[in-house]
Design a protein around this motif. Structure first.
Motif, PDB file in Angstrom:
ATOM      1  N   ALA A 208      -8.712   6.427  -1.253  1.00  0.00           N
ATOM      2  CA  ALA A 208      -7.496   5.643  -0.990  1.00  0.00           C
ATOM      3  C   ALA A 208      -7.329   4.542  -2.033  1.00  0.00           C
ATOM      4  CB  ALA A 208      -7.533   5.048   0.416  1.00  0.00           C
ATOM      5  N   ASP A 209      -8.428   3.929  -2.412  1.00  0.00           N
ATOM      6  CA  ASP A 209      -8.454   2.903  -3.450  1.00  0.00           C
ATOM      7  C   ASP A 209      -7.370   1.835  -3.287  1.00  0.00           C
ATOM      8  OD1 ASP A 209      -9.430   1.624  -5.719  1.00  0.00           O
ATOM      9  OD2 ASP A 209      -8.178   2.800  -7.080  1.00  0.00           O
TER      10      ASP A 209
ATOM     11  N   ALA B  23      -2.398   7.402   4.281  1.00  0.00           N
ATOM     12  CA  ALA B  23      -2.782   8.708   4.830  1.00  0.00           C
ATOM     13  C   ALA B  23      -4.300   8.897   4.764  1.00  0.00           C
ATOM     14  CB  ALA B  23      -2.068   9.829   4.090  1.00  0.00           C
ATOM     15  N   PHE B  24      -4.919   8.535   3.657  1.00  0.00           N
ATOM     16  CA  PHE B  24      -6.381   8.664   3.554  1.00  0.00           C
ATOM     17  C   PHE B  24      -7.084   7.750   4.552  1.00  0.00           C
ATOM     18  CE2 PHE B  24      -5.711  10.524  -0.744  1.00  0.00           C
ATOM     19  CZ  PHE B  24      -6.431  11.686  -0.533  1.00  0.00           C
ATOM     20  N   ILE B  25      -6.578   6.544   4.711  1.00  0.00           N
ATOM     21  CA  ILE B  25      -7.178   5.628   5.683  1.00  0.00           C
ATOM     22  C   ILE B  25      -6.964   6.159   7.097  1.00  0.00           C
ATOM     23  CG2 ILE B  25      -7.016   3.301   6.658  1.00  0.00           C
ATOM     24  CD1 ILE B  25      -6.712   2.327   3.720  1.00  0.00           C
TER      25      ILE B  25
ATOM     26  N   MET C 161       0.846  -1.164   0.000  1.00  0.00           N
ATOM     27  CA  MET C 161       0.000   0.000   0.000  1.00  0.00           C
ATOM     28  C   MET C 161       0.897   1.235   0.000  1.00  0.00           C
ATOM     29  SD  MET C 161      -2.919   1.194   2.709  1.00  0.00           S
ATOM     30  CE  MET C 161      -4.197   0.191   2.006  1.00  0.00           C
ATOM     31  N   GLU C 162       0.517   2.205  -0.785  1.00  0.00           N
ATOM     32  CA  GLU C 162       1.277   3.450  -0.910  1.00  0.00           C
ATOM     33  C   GLU C 162       1.037   4.355   0.303  1.00  0.00           C
ATOM     34  OE1 GLU C 162       3.351   4.154  -3.457  1.00  0.00           O
ATOM     35  OE2 GLU C 162       2.888   2.245  -4.435  1.00  0.00           O
ATOM     36  N   GLU C 163       1.987   5.249   0.523  1.00  0.00           N
ATOM     37  CA  GLU C 163       1.896   6.176   1.660  1.00  0.00           C
ATOM     38  C   GLU C 163       0.637   7.053   1.586  1.00  0.00           C
ATOM     39  OE1 GLU C 163       2.619   7.715   5.212  1.00  0.00           O
ATOM     40  OE2 GLU C 163       3.846   6.142   4.320  1.00  0.00           O
TER      41      GLU C 163
END
Length: 101
Positions: free
Chosen positions: A40-41, A7-9, A1-3
């Motif tokens: 976030a997808d 952050a959105f999560i 998972m990307e940073e």
């Protein structure tokens, strides 16, 4: 998972805090959590499934508490608290990159 996805999560915890402080309504919380997740997808199926399982419980409890068609007495404050606590835990773990509990 990307940073940026983490952050959105992680922002979900902020929205849960806003709900706890009565700054947003339950329907707005449900909507905001869904929106943050969609933005976030995440591509990982396990993360998607975990969120969906929790969110559907929150959405259902919200409906029981707010919709005129819901029979009185079906909404459960304790169940809502448990669901919110579970979402908070999931979002915190996921934002920190920790494995599922």
């Amino acid at each position: 998972m990307e940073e940026y996805q983490r952050a959105f999560i992680g922002r979900m915890v902020e929205r849960l805090d806003a709900y706890a402080a009565s700054e947003v309504t339950l329907p707005k919380l449900v909507q905001d959590l869904r929106g943050l997740f969609e933005v976030a997808d995440p591509r990982e199926w396990a993360i998607r499934d975990e969120f969906e399982d929790l969110w559907v419980d929150l959405d259902a409890e919200c409906d029981l508490m707010t919709q005129p068609w819901a029979p009185p007495g079906l909404a459960d404050d304790a169940r809502l608290r448990r669901t919110i606590d579970a979402i908070r835990s999931w979002a915190s773990r996921t934002a920190d990159g920790l494995p599922a509990a």
